[in-house]
Design an enzyme around this catalytic site. Structure first.
Site: not given
Length: 123
Positions: A74, A33, A81
């Protein structure tokens, strides 16, 4: 569905396993990420700066806490996701909503950093 082999563990073994899973999560986020890597860099810069500033201990703690909050958000956003992508890569309005809401949460966290730091530094 078979029960999880990890259920029922207690004590030190459970803590060690949980620590291993957490470290694996950090590593996966850092490797996969870009947004997480950017936030780590931001924290590497801002947290030492917080110690250099002439602010109260409470203000310093708040400045550091909001930085760490963005990392937490995050990690959760990335988990959302990954889960959505695991279920299906097909475009679907609910998948888009889930990903957009995770992104919105991160936007709020970054706004909290900005407002907190600005309020303390300009206050």
């Amino acid at each position: 569905m078979s029960p999880s082999p990890f259920k029922g563990q207690t004590g030190l073994k459970r803590i060690l396993n949980a620590t291993g899973y957490s470290l694996a999560g950090f590593l996966a986020a850092f490797r996969g990420e870009a947004a997480f890597r950017q936030l780590v860099l931001l924290n590497v810069v801002l947290i030492p700066v917080a110690f250099l500033l002439d602010v109260s201990r409470g203000e310093r703690a708040l400045m550091i806490a909001v930085c760490l909050l963005a990392l937490i958000v995050e990690l959760l956003n990335s988990a959302i996701e990954a889960t959505v992508d695991r279920v299906s890569l097909e475009r679907h309005p609910l998948s888009k909503n889930a990903k957009d809401m995770g992104s919105a949460a991160q936007f709020v966290a970054l706004t909290v950093i900005t407002v907190t730091w600005a309020t303390i530094l300009l206050g």
